[in-house]
Design an enzyme around this catalytic site. Structure first.
Site, short mmCIF file in Angstrom:
data_model
loop_
_atom_site.label_atom_id
_atom_site.label_comp_id
_atom_site.label_asym_id
_atom_site.label_seq_id
_atom_site.Cartn_x
_atom_site.Cartn_y
_atom_site.Cartn_z
N GLU A 31 -23.66 19.08 -25.26
CA GLU A 31 -23.15 18.70 -26.58
C GLU A 31 -23.95 17.57 -27.24
O GLU A 31 -23.41 16.50 -27.53
CB GLU A 31 -21.67 18.33 -26.46
CG GLU A 31 -20.83 19.49 -25.94
CD GLU A 31 -19.36 19.13 -25.71
OE1 GLU A 31 -18.96 18.00 -26.06
OE2 GLU A 31 -18.62 19.98 -25.17
N ASN A 84 -26.46 22.84 -23.60
CA ASN A 84 -25.16 23.51 -23.71
C ASN A 84 -24.41 22.93 -24.91
O ASN A 84 -24.30 21.72 -25.05
CB ASN A 84 -24.38 23.25 -22.41
CG ASN A 84 -23.18 24.15 -22.25
OD1 ASN A 84 -23.25 25.35 -22.50
ND2 ASN A 84 -22.06 23.59 -21.82
N HIS A 113 -15.59 28.48 -26.77
CA HIS A 113 -14.15 28.23 -26.68
C HIS A 113 -13.54 28.75 -27.99
O HIS A 113 -13.41 28.02 -28.97
CB HIS A 113 -13.89 26.74 -26.49
CG HIS A 113 -14.40 26.19 -25.21
ND1 HIS A 113 -13.93 26.61 -23.98
CD2 HIS A 113 -15.35 25.27 -24.93
CE1 HIS A 113 -14.55 25.97 -23.01
NE2 HIS A 113 -15.44 25.15 -23.57
N GLU A 130 -18.94 28.99 -21.31
CA GLU A 130 -17.59 28.45 -21.14
C GLU A 130 -16.58 29.28 -21.93
O GLU A 130 -15.88 28.76 -22.81
CB GLU A 130 -17.52 26.98 -21.57
CG GLU A 130 -18.52 26.07 -20.90
CD GLU A 130 -18.39 24.61 -21.33
OE1 GLU A 130 -17.29 24.20 -21.75
OE2 GLU A 130 -19.40 23.89 -21.22
N ASP A 165 -13.37 31.12 -23.26
CA ASP A 165 -11.93 31.34 -23.26
C ASP A 165 -11.52 31.67 -24.69
O ASP A 165 -12.26 31.40 -25.64
CB ASP A 165 -11.13 30.16 -22.69
CG ASP A 165 -11.55 28.80 -23.26
OD1 ASP A 165 -11.77 28.70 -24.48
OD2 ASP A 165 -11.66 27.84 -22.48
#
Length: 384
Positions: free
Chosen positions: A177, A219, A255, A283, A285
């Site tokens: 990030e 990332n 996400h 990652e 979801d």
């Protein structure tokens, strides 16, 4: 399973050997029991057991983020990981506050547990993460650093951790990030404020020296669809590639919010593979507003399918990692109150429609199988 009566309503008769063999060969087995035909169809969880073989047939890793405590104590939790995935990422235990809680004092218990579990079960490992503005130990976050001292601390940490797991962790989220949440500005984190924007390149060089065969990732979230933040990260990465800095991949955190999964994910991935890099959905979801309905879960099934399908469209997409094993272990309800049900298994460890959505996506033909590099050690001398 629904029961259905025979058309004639007759009783059972003898079953010969040929009939048994034929029934065993059918996808749905029809059992005649006291005049009732019962169709034995695959349960969702049985379908899910196909995931590792399907992922490998496409040359990708299908990963999951794991936590140490349930991995150590919960047999059902371990079983879901072993049966449905091909790689693991440590959800928290490899972050700086856990690995080096006091300066110069390393705690390897958690990272070792994850790496050893993976080795025992033939799974790949993604390392997560080296430099992040969150989950820093107090001695680091509150230190009064000058550039020379902080640079030495970063180099020592990255070198110590990566050398310990050299050859056992195939990819690392080295920079996590680097942009502001809304983008497109560089995040004013500790590293940026003290070392300047070139902290990214310098850390990647340190990581590459510690493990030349590991794939080194940047990332980020909010880059899955076109926009200023996506463009800013692309410009950052393209500049590093042009300079010859050892960056090998970009992780799309993904996400997502139910109903807002972008349709240009594959397009954004191709921007980086066109630079010669690999990409990963690092990652994944899909959180749903409560109360969650059956219709929500059916639509979430399609969203998980579409994310896997996007990866399969891009030859350089090497990994899709689901961020958590079950809804009981998800970070989502704590961080996003009023949302839930983000993962393919519910709080009782039962499979949800999202699991079969992943199976469907990976069951399609068309992509040529190849080695999945994003979580597995890169061969010596491999090109980035």
């Amino acid at each position: 399973m629904a029961a259905q009566r025979t058309a004639g309503g007759g009783g059972t008769g003898p079953v010969n050997g040929k009939g048994v063999l034929l029934a065993a060969a059918l996808c749905a087995v029809i059992l005649t029991v006291t005049g009732v035909l019962v169709a034995v169809l695959p349960e969702p969880e049985q379908e899910g057991h196909r995931l590792p073989a399907l992922a490998r047939s496409h040359g990708i890793d299908l990963g999951v983020a794991v936590a140490v405590d349930p991995l150590d104590r919960d047999r059902r939790y371990r079983g879901l990981v072993e049966d449905h995935y091909t790689s693991v990422t440590a959800e928290n235990t490899m972050k700086w506050e856990h690995v080096q809680p006091e300066r110069g004092e390393y705690d390897w218990s958690g990272p070792d547990a994850v790496v050893d579990f993976a080795a025992d079960n033939g799974l790949g490992v993604r390392g997560h993460t080296m430099l992040w503005h969150n989950q820093q130990p107090a001695w680091l976050a509150e230190g009064d650093w000058d550039a020379e001292e902080l640079s030495a601390v970063v180099h020592e940490h990255v070198t110590t951790v990566m050398e310990r797991y050299r050859g056992r962790i195939g990819a690392w989220d080295v920079i996590n990030e680097p942009l502001e949440d809304g983008g497109p500005q560089m995040r004013r984190n500790l590293w940026y404020e003290v070392l300047g924007p070139d902290y990214i390149a310098r850390t990647l060089y340190s990581a590459h020296a510690a493990d030349p065969d590991a794939a080194l990732y940047i990332n980020e979230f909010g880059i899955e669809s076109a926009g200023p933040k996506a463009d800013a990260l692309y410009d950052l990465v393209a500049g590093l590639v042009e300079r010859g800095v050892p960056v090998h991949g970009v992780g799309f955190q993904s996400h997502f919010v139910h109903g807002n999964v972008p349709d240009d994910l594959a397009e954004q991935m191709r921007r980086y593979t066109d630079l010669g890099l690999e990409v990963a959905v690092s990652e994944l979801d899909v959180r749903v507003d409560a109360p969650v309905t059956d219709e929500d879960l059916r639509e979430q099934r399609q969203e998980y399918h579409d994310v896997l399908a996007a990866c399969l469209e891009v030859e350089g997409c090497v990994n899709v990692t689901v961020w958590g094993v079950t809804d009981a272990h998800s970070w989502i309800p704590e961080w996003f109150p009023g949302t839930d049900a983000a993962l393919p298994f519910d709080t009782a460890y039962r499979p949800k429609p999202a699991l079969s959505g992943m199976v469907d996506a990976l069951s399609r033909r068309g992509r040529r199988p190849g080695p999945a590099r994003g979580a597995r050690p890169r061969p010596p001398g491999a090109a980035p």
